[in-house]
Structures are given as C-alpha cells and as structure tokens.
Design an enzyme around this catalytic site. Sequence first.
Site, PDB file in Angstrom:
ATOM      1  N   CYS A  94     -21.225 -24.435  -0.191  1.00 41.46           N
ATOM      2  CA  CYS A  94     -20.574 -24.913  -1.411  1.00 41.46           C
ATOM      3  C   CYS A  94     -19.193 -25.437  -1.032  1.00 41.46           C
ATOM      4  O   CYS A  94     -18.730 -25.216   0.081  1.00 41.46           O
ATOM      5  CB  CYS A  94     -20.455 -23.788  -2.438  1.00 41.46           C
ATOM      6  SG  CYS A  94     -19.998 -24.380  -4.090  1.00 41.46           S
ATOM      7  N   CYS A 138     -16.352 -24.865  -3.090  1.00 40.08           N
ATOM      8  CA  CYS A 138     -15.247 -24.285  -3.862  1.00 40.08           C
ATOM      9  C   CYS A 138     -14.237 -23.477  -3.047  1.00 40.08           C
ATOM     10  O   CYS A 138     -13.060 -23.435  -3.374  1.00 40.08           O
ATOM     11  CB  CYS A 138     -15.766 -23.486  -5.051  1.00 40.08           C
ATOM     12  SG  CYS A 138     -16.891 -22.173  -4.624  1.00 40.08           S
ATOM     13  N   CYS A 179     -16.494 -26.996  -7.042  1.00 40.05           N
ATOM     14  CA  CYS A 179     -17.660 -26.983  -6.154  1.00 40.05           C
ATOM     15  C   CYS A 179     -18.067 -28.369  -5.685  1.00 40.05           C
ATOM     16  O   CYS A 179     -19.148 -28.540  -5.115  1.00 40.05           O
ATOM     17  CB  CYS A 179     -18.834 -26.323  -6.861  1.00 40.05           C
ATOM     18  SG  CYS A 179     -18.456 -24.669  -7.431  1.00 40.05           S
ATOM     19  N   LYS A 184     -28.315 -20.201 -11.380  1.00 39.89           N
ATOM     20  CA  LYS A 184     -27.004 -19.570 -11.306  1.00 39.89           C
ATOM     21  C   LYS A 184     -26.266 -19.849 -12.608  1.00 39.89           C
ATOM     22  O   LYS A 184     -26.096 -21.012 -12.996  1.00 39.89           O
ATOM     23  CB  LYS A 184     -26.243 -20.143 -10.115  1.00 39.89           C
ATOM     24  CG  LYS A 184     -24.835 -19.602  -9.980  1.00 39.89           C
ATOM     25  CD  LYS A 184     -24.225 -20.033  -8.663  1.00 39.89           C
ATOM     26  CE  LYS A 184     -22.764 -19.681  -8.582  1.00 39.89           C
ATOM     27  NZ  LYS A 184     -22.173 -20.138  -7.326  1.00 39.89           N
ATOM     28  N   ARG A 187     -13.858 -14.347  -6.768  1.00 39.82           N
ATOM     29  CA  ARG A 187     -12.907 -15.455  -6.633  1.00 39.82           C
ATOM     30  C   ARG A 187     -11.606 -14.980  -6.006  1.00 39.82           C
ATOM     31  O   ARG A 187     -10.913 -15.753  -5.358  1.00 39.82           O
ATOM     32  CB  ARG A 187     -12.722 -16.136  -7.991  1.00 39.82           C
ATOM     33  CG  ARG A 187     -14.027 -16.843  -8.366  1.00 39.82           C
ATOM     34  CD  ARG A 187     -14.028 -17.517  -9.689  1.00 39.82           C
ATOM     35  NE  ARG A 187     -15.368 -18.066  -9.954  1.00 39.82           N
ATOM     36  CZ  ARG A 187     -15.729 -18.625 -11.084  1.00 39.82           C
ATOM     37  NH1 ARG A 187     -14.861 -18.738 -12.065  1.00 39.82           N
ATOM     38  NH2 ARG A 187     -16.956 -19.086 -11.243  1.00 39.82           N
ATOM     39  N   ARG A 212     -16.685 -23.786 -14.489  1.00 39.82           N
ATOM     40  CA  ARG A 212     -17.830 -24.372 -13.789  1.00 39.82           C
ATOM     41  C   ARG A 212     -19.000 -24.674 -14.729  1.00 39.82           C
ATOM     42  O   ARG A 212     -20.144 -24.767 -14.307  1.00 39.82           O
ATOM     43  CB  ARG A 212     -18.298 -23.430 -12.692  1.00 39.82           C
ATOM     44  CG  ARG A 212     -17.219 -22.971 -11.724  1.00 39.82           C
ATOM     45  CD  ARG A 212     -17.781 -22.772 -10.341  1.00 39.82           C
ATOM     46  NE  ARG A 212     -17.021 -21.888  -9.473  1.00 39.82           N
ATOM     47  CZ  ARG A 212     -15.858 -22.193  -8.900  1.00 39.82           C
ATOM     48  NH1 ARG A 212     -15.280 -23.340  -9.153  1.00 39.82           N
ATOM     49  NH2 ARG A 212     -15.265 -21.330  -8.085  1.00 39.82           N
ATOM     50  N   GLU A 236     -34.837 -25.610 -13.768  1.00 41.63           N
ATOM     51  CA  GLU A 236     -34.030 -25.672 -12.547  1.00 41.63           C
ATOM     52  C   GLU A 236     -34.859 -25.223 -11.339  1.00 41.63           C
ATOM     53  O   GLU A 236     -34.791 -25.817 -10.259  1.00 41.63           O
ATOM     54  CB  GLU A 236     -32.798 -24.756 -12.673  1.00 41.63           C
ATOM     55  CG  GLU A 236     -31.677 -25.311 -13.535  1.00 41.63           C
ATOM     56  CD  GLU A 236     -30.851 -26.368 -12.801  1.00 41.63           C
ATOM     57  OE1 GLU A 236     -31.151 -26.685 -11.642  1.00 41.63           O
ATOM     58  OE2 GLU A 236     -29.895 -26.878 -13.412  1.00 41.63           O
ATOM     59  N   LYS A 269     -28.932 -15.398 -10.289  1.00 39.30           N
ATOM     60  CA  LYS A 269     -27.585 -14.851 -10.139  1.00 39.30           C
ATOM     61  C   LYS A 269     -26.813 -15.048 -11.417  1.00 39.30           C
ATOM     62  O   LYS A 269     -26.841 -16.154 -11.955  1.00 39.30           O
ATOM     63  CB  LYS A 269     -26.913 -15.578  -8.969  1.00 39.30           C
ATOM     64  CG  LYS A 269     -25.470 -15.240  -8.778  1.00 39.30           C
ATOM     65  CD  LYS A 269     -24.861 -16.138  -7.737  1.00 39.30           C
ATOM     66  CE  LYS A 269     -23.378 -15.887  -7.727  1.00 39.30           C
ATOM     67  NZ  LYS A 269     -22.674 -16.766  -6.869  1.00 39.30           N
ATOM     68  N   SER A 306     -20.173  -9.719  -7.618  1.00 41.96           N
ATOM     69  CA  SER A 306     -18.919  -8.979  -7.444  1.00 41.96           C
ATOM     70  C   SER A 306     -18.514  -8.168  -8.676  1.00 41.96           C
ATOM     71  O   SER A 306     -18.086  -7.021  -8.556  1.00 41.96           O
ATOM     72  CB  SER A 306     -17.803  -9.954  -7.068  1.00 41.96           C
ATOM     73  OG  SER A 306     -17.662 -10.958  -8.054  1.00 41.96           O
ATOM     74  N   TYR A 350     -23.107  -6.029  -2.448  1.00 41.25           N
ATOM     75  CA  TYR A 350     -21.974  -5.458  -1.721  1.00 41.25           C
ATOM     76  C   TYR A 350     -22.180  -3.964  -1.481  1.00 41.25           C
ATOM     77  O   TYR A 350     -21.464  -3.360  -0.698  1.00 41.25           O
ATOM     78  CB  TYR A 350     -20.671  -5.706  -2.497  1.00 41.25           C
ATOM     79  CG  TYR A 350     -20.473  -7.186  -2.784  1.00 41.25           C
ATOM     80  CD1 TYR A 350     -19.989  -8.030  -1.794  1.00 41.25           C
ATOM     81  CD2 TYR A 350     -20.840  -7.743  -4.008  1.00 41.25           C
ATOM     82  CE1 TYR A 350     -19.849  -9.390  -2.028  1.00 41.25           C
ATOM     83  CE2 TYR A 350     -20.702  -9.100  -4.256  1.00 41.25           C
ATOM     84  CZ  TYR A 350     -20.210  -9.917  -3.257  1.00 41.25           C
ATOM     85  OH  TYR A 350     -20.094 -11.257  -3.479  1.00 41.25           O
TER      86      TYR A 350
END
Length: 356
Positions: free
Chosen positions: A138, A140, A148, A225, A235, A247, A263, A278, A305, A344
């Site tokens: 990406c 970004c 992006c 997404k 971020r 976005r 999509e 996501k 996150s 994570y």
Amino acid sequence: MNLLEEMAFERQTGNGRTAGFPAARPRRLRVSPQMRVMLRETSLSPGHLIYPLFVTHGHGVRAEIGSMPGVYQLSVDELAGEIRSAAGLGISAVLLFGIPAKKDPIGLENFAADGIVQQAARAIKDAHAEMVVITDVCLCEYTDHGHCGILNVGGPNRPELRLPEGYVLNDQTLEILAKVAVSHAEAGADIVAPSGMLDGMVGAIRGGLDAAGFNHTPILSYSTKYASGFYGPFREAAQGAPKSGDRRSHQMDPANVREALRETALDVAEGADMLMVKPALAYLDVIRAVHTEYPQLPLAAYNVSGEYAMVKAASANGWLDEERVVLEILTGIRRAGADLIITYHAKDAARWLDRI
Ligand code: PBG
C-alpha cells in the site's frame, strides 16, 4: 408446543421413557474435559495465525507502541530473534509493515531495492528461510499525505472527470502498486498482500509479478476491507494516518455485505489466491458470507489493532481475563469461517494454546 410446554406435558403424562425428565440432555456430552475436547467443532492452532511486524530504520530499536502494549516497532537487526521466537511457538507466517526513513508524495522508498520492507524480507529469509514472509502492499505508510494512492492535487489532471481535490487516483496508483509488489518479491517476499482497496489492484499486481517472472508469488488480497475506526492504533504504529480526510472513497461502508461479495468476485476474477475480511469482530457475518460463497479460496481475517487494544486495555484493568478472551475471540473468528487469522496476539495465543 415450545420446549417448556413439552417438558410440562411429559411430566404430566409420563409420556416418554424417563417420565419427568427430558430425554435429550446436551450436558451428557460436556461431563469431562476429555469429552469436551473430543467434541470440539472448531480447531485453533498456532499454524492458523499470522504475526504482523512493524519494521523501522535504525539499530537496536525496539519501540513499544503506546496504544498497543506488547507490540513494537523493530529495526531490521532485531528481526532474526523475533522470527526465531515466533517460529519456536509454531507460527509459520509474518506480515510486514514498513516505516520509511522519508516520505514524499508518491512514496519512493516503497519500491526501493534497499527500502525498509525489502531489507526486512531479506533479513528474515536469511535468519529463518522457512518463515513465510507476507508483505503489505500500500502507499499510505510511505506518502507524506498519508493516503493510499497518488492524490488529485493542484487541479484535476482530467478536469472532465470532476474528481474532488484530494481524491485517490486509481489507475495511476496501480502502476506503483505493481512496482512495489515486484520489489517485495525480488527481496524475498513469499506472498504479497495489497491493502489499498483500489479497483483493479489485484489484476495490476498479478500482471506486474508475472511480467517480472514471479508467476509463483501468490496474492493475498485485502478483498473486503472496511473504512473502520478500529485501525486507530495501527496508524500510530505504522505512522500512516491520513493528514487530512479519510479513506471512505476506497474502503467499504461498514453497513454493506452484498458489496463485500462483489468486491470478492472481482478480486477472484483478477487472480487473487487468498481472500481477506478486515476487521474481524464487527464483521463475523461477512467472514461467514465470503467463506460460504467462495469455499475454494483460503480466507484470512484481520483481527486489527483496535480490537487488540480493547482487549489489552480491559485486561490491564483487570476487567477481562486476557488469555480466555483472546482464545475465545480467535476461536470465534475461525468458527465464522476464517482459515487464517492475522493477529497481534499471535505469540501469546500460540503460547497459551501450547498449554491446552
Ligand atoms: C494499510 C493498512 C492499514 C491496516 C493494515 N494495512 C491501515 C488503514 O487502512 O488505514 C490496519 C491494520 C490494523 O489496524 O491492525 N496499509
């Protein structure tokens, strides 16, 4: 008759073999831990987990991210140790995000041979060749505006299109994404993962990889997404927040699920090898829908996150039992239909699963 009425009826009439009791007792199957394990419908193991890593320039850097306790920006020299510990826990794949030395309007470091992700991929492959290296593709994190793609700035380049000032230009960005993917593959990436939600990104990257001889490099598309508030901590971690705006002109509206299937269909037609939904937790129904409609393709879910931060914050306060809720969340994502989970929590979860 509903269940309660049926039970009352059985008691009154002596109908059935065990008068006064229901014949069906699901608890018979939950009597012992062994029985419960034997009858568990959903599996969760370290091999299902993909561990995201943030790589930064410098030496000996291990900088914890404030909103993501236990997650660090790491310099390249710190990666070998991190990879060995993940592999030792049974984790077989990592997802790389890079924090460049310098940002500019198109993000030049993104496709530089000595860019941060390229260095990281090489270092990981040198340290532990079996680790599957997935790279996020990406713009970004690399652009000075934090968007992006290339922006429509200083007057539209095609006024007849009437695109707003600051709009992410689709097709011009695709050329860069293809270059980034090729440069990641050259550095040793096993799988590339475009995350920009631009139209045609999978096809453009497939074309670029094939033309460069990487026809064996699979594409894990961030196919569904959403424009989500749950990316907030990321971020900070990847220093990729948009300087202005949001976005929503490319990421999806959280209200939509039919659009998710559209999509996905497009990405499949363009040659995606693996799919993704996501974030995960507010979108379990979307995971299920994509899993049902596209059973042929492996599906990943990104436990993002903000989802991590919520669990960490509540656990730090003693309000949640971290181990229990993490394993419950990851099992729920698998139950919804995800083959793989980007999380994570990967190392902690792998450690806890080892004890079960
Ligand atoms: C974009 C990208 C983002 C995430 C992964 N890839 C940020 C965004 O789209 O704004 C978010 C991941 C997370 O929140 O854990 N390169």
